[in-house]
Design a protein around this motif. Sequence first.
Motif, PDB file in Angstrom:
ATOM      1  N   PHE A  46      30.536 -98.449 137.964  1.00 28.67           N
ATOM      2  CA  PHE A  46      30.696 -99.697 137.229  1.00 28.67           C
ATOM      3  C   PHE A  46      30.491 -99.519 135.730  1.00 28.67           C
ATOM      4  O   PHE A  46      29.696 -98.701 135.293  1.00 28.67           O
ATOM      5  CB  PHE A  46      29.688-100.727 137.732  1.00 28.67           C
ATOM      6  N   ARG A  93      26.035 -96.218 130.570  1.00 25.82           N
ATOM      7  CA  ARG A  93      27.339 -95.599 130.791  1.00 25.82           C
ATOM      8  C   ARG A  93      28.376 -96.216 129.862  1.00 25.82           C
ATOM      9  O   ARG A  93      29.150 -95.516 129.205  1.00 25.82           O
ATOM     10  CB  ARG A  93      27.727 -95.836 132.256  1.00 25.82           C
ATOM     11  N   ASP A 137      21.844 -98.183 134.175  1.00 26.90           N
ATOM     12  CA  ASP A 137      22.860 -97.126 134.222  1.00 26.90           C
ATOM     13  C   ASP A 137      24.199 -97.649 133.731  1.00 26.90           C
ATOM     14  O   ASP A 137      24.891 -96.994 132.959  1.00 26.90           O
ATOM     15  CB  ASP A 137      23.053 -96.638 135.667  1.00 26.90           C
ATOM     16  N   GLN A 160      16.888-103.404 136.235  1.00 25.15           N
ATOM     17  CA  GLN A 160      16.797-102.422 137.312  1.00 25.15           C
ATOM     18  C   GLN A 160      17.561-101.162 136.918  1.00 25.15           C
ATOM     19  O   GLN A 160      18.558-101.237 136.212  1.00 25.15           O
ATOM     20  CB  GLN A 160      17.407-102.991 138.601  1.00 25.15           C
ATOM     21  N   PRO A 161      17.110 -99.988 137.419  1.00 32.61           N
ATOM     22  CA  PRO A 161      17.747 -98.727 137.016  1.00 32.61           C
ATOM     23  C   PRO A 161      19.264 -98.731 137.184  1.00 32.61           C
ATOM     24  O   PRO A 161      19.989 -98.271 136.301  1.00 32.61           O
ATOM     25  CB  PRO A 161      17.103 -97.702 137.950  1.00 32.61           C
ATOM     26  N   ALA A 162      19.745 -99.273 138.320  1.00 30.05           N
ATOM     27  CA  ALA A 162      21.193 -99.220 138.566  1.00 30.05           C
ATOM     28  C   ALA A 162      21.948 -99.993 137.493  1.00 30.05           C
ATOM     29  O   ALA A 162      23.018 -99.570 137.044  1.00 30.05           O
ATOM     30  CB  ALA A 162      21.510 -99.785 139.936  1.00 30.05           C
TER      31      ALA A 162
END
Lengths: 316, 394
Positions: free
Chosen positions: A270, A92, A88, A83-85
């Motif tokens: 996160f 990151r 990320d 999932q995109p989140a």
Amino acid sequence: MTETGITLRAAPPASLWRSVLRFFYRHPNATLIALLALPLLWMVVIYFSSILQMVLVSFYTTDSLSGRIIPKFTLATYQQLLQPANLDIILRSVAMAAAVTIAAAIVGFPISYYIARYARGRTKVLFFLGVMMPLWSSYLVRVYAWKLILSNEGILNWVLAQLGLTGVLDAVLSIPSIGGASLSTSYIGMFVVFLYIWLPYMILPTQAALERVPKSYLEASADMGARPGMTFRKVILPLAFPGVVAGSIFTFSLTLGDYIIPGIIGNSAFFIGSAVYTFYGTAGTFPLAAAFTVVPMAIMGVYLLIARKLGAFDAL
Amino acid sequence: MRKSLFVILVLALLIPLSIAAAQPPAPLTELGPGEGQVDIVAWPGYIESGETDPAYDWVTSFEEETGCMVNVKTAATSDEMVALMNEGLFDLVTASGDASLRLVYGGRVQPINTDLIPSWGTVDERLQNAPWHTVDTDGDGVAEHYGTPYQWGPNVLMYNTDTFPEAPESWNVVFEEQMLPDGESNVGRVQAYDGPIYIADAAQYLMFHNPELGITNPYALDRDQFNAALDLLRQQRLLVGRYWHDAGIQVDDFINEGVVASSSWPFQVNLLQADSQPISSTIPQEGATGWADTTMMHINAPHPNCAYLWMEHSLSPQVQGDLAAWFGSVPAVPAACTGNELLTDTGCATNGFDNFDLIRFWQTPTTSCGDERGDVCVPYYEWVTSFVAVIGGR
């Protein structure tokens, strides 16, 4: 041990101990197994089995209300990881680890070079202590100290205000996406702290590699007419590079997995480490945490393959 | 080589993975002798044995009276408590409302026999049949009690009195970008709680300001309501420098980071005021979310008798009052509000005793909305992933 030594001790009775010794003398393979059994068992039980089980759990999923694990093979958890989140979070972490590693190489190399080639006697000891000493003090104390240094009403802001440089800091902090309200709540601050914490792990292997470059090579290079710059590029750097790569393994993997610094410095976003900590330690969603743990393992696997190509393990 | 790898694989898989599930025992009908110890999962500061401050000790007397030695494992979030109880090995947990139902429906805790707890009748009537621990799980029409109420309190709006000469009237100081009374913007100067349950705070704000969304319960949000709450949180993300989950870090941020307003617990307010910081707290017009904790008993509690003895002890006015003074919470037993030296007679009012009706207590979001909408609400699981995404700026 000499012949005489053995004959002198021939007298004691044929005890159990002696027959055990005799057995092992006659069966060298048994000796090997007996010596290796304990460490091997340790290796298998503690390392391999836990990693395997973790990978296994990453293919399970959790019941959405009670949070209990449903032990059935499924790819749902990995779907969730994509999932995109969650992507990320991975991006990151990798970006931060890469930035910290590159910066650590740039900052660490000159220091290592100085320690290896110029520092002598007391200066060398002093430099070693300077690099090593932080490693002997508590990690948490150092991170909290940085929180105070970087905070809005901290010493760094005060110094900058005295120098009339507050505008410069504000300009830096207004950079979109890596800036923030203050150094302690921005990625820039987090980067500084990561760099500080992991720099010794870059300096030590780099310095060891530089120490191993024979002086005669440099003299030979100079004799053949190379200027210092060329000697550096063509002789020193290639020979010391495996050391830098070895150091980068530490800085990269340690940054990739850290969960304490993102919890204290930065804007609460996160990282892989904090995601694992949250999903495993607090949310109890073991499968997702396990899947998140597989990510840095995979990344480091690729990283180590590249590092081997670059000769980081030649000196082992 | 391949053979040895195979052996290693087989050995590794032979290590047992899970513990077999056992049949749930029926509640005790009478108490036997204590088992010598009781293991409790609790919020930090909830079970004090005088080690932090000798004046705050409600463990030693219990150990002396009953011979049950108390072992405490602290947990910082509700999710962590559920995880620890899923592991087993503990007798009791001080579960908040956003954990209690997960424990009940997950079959991790057992109904208790209130006849074995003589002080049950002294519990605040507003809490005795609270829905976060009273559930009819066997379907016989009579609800079972899953534990004894322990303490409750609001998630207050903590603010800096230098910045706000008057208490803020609305939570909008942490949700909407604006000039604060000191003439500076609130960007980077406010905080929010770092937990998925905080979505309910946003929903509660919308409940007041966006009545057309039709939110009636901030913990039962259908898809549209949930998305509206997430939009509000995304807007808040731009104002918040750092979310708080560690009380100590929040205290430091109010002192050194220039944070002037945030949702918080009375615990931090007390700490900062004790440090002579210009800090106060309020419950704004939208109301507040809050927690109400219940001492619940594990389904396979290894020390059930000591667990019952502790539940009885935990309801004594002395324990309730001392704990309320220590934690800044409200006792579950009203008798504790008078005559306690540490809490003083005004303590209950200070900590929010009369605000019960203003508080919407934490409960676990489930697909069932609990009203005529049916099973269209967003479950807690999605609250977690969505909140992680919002904090990550998505």
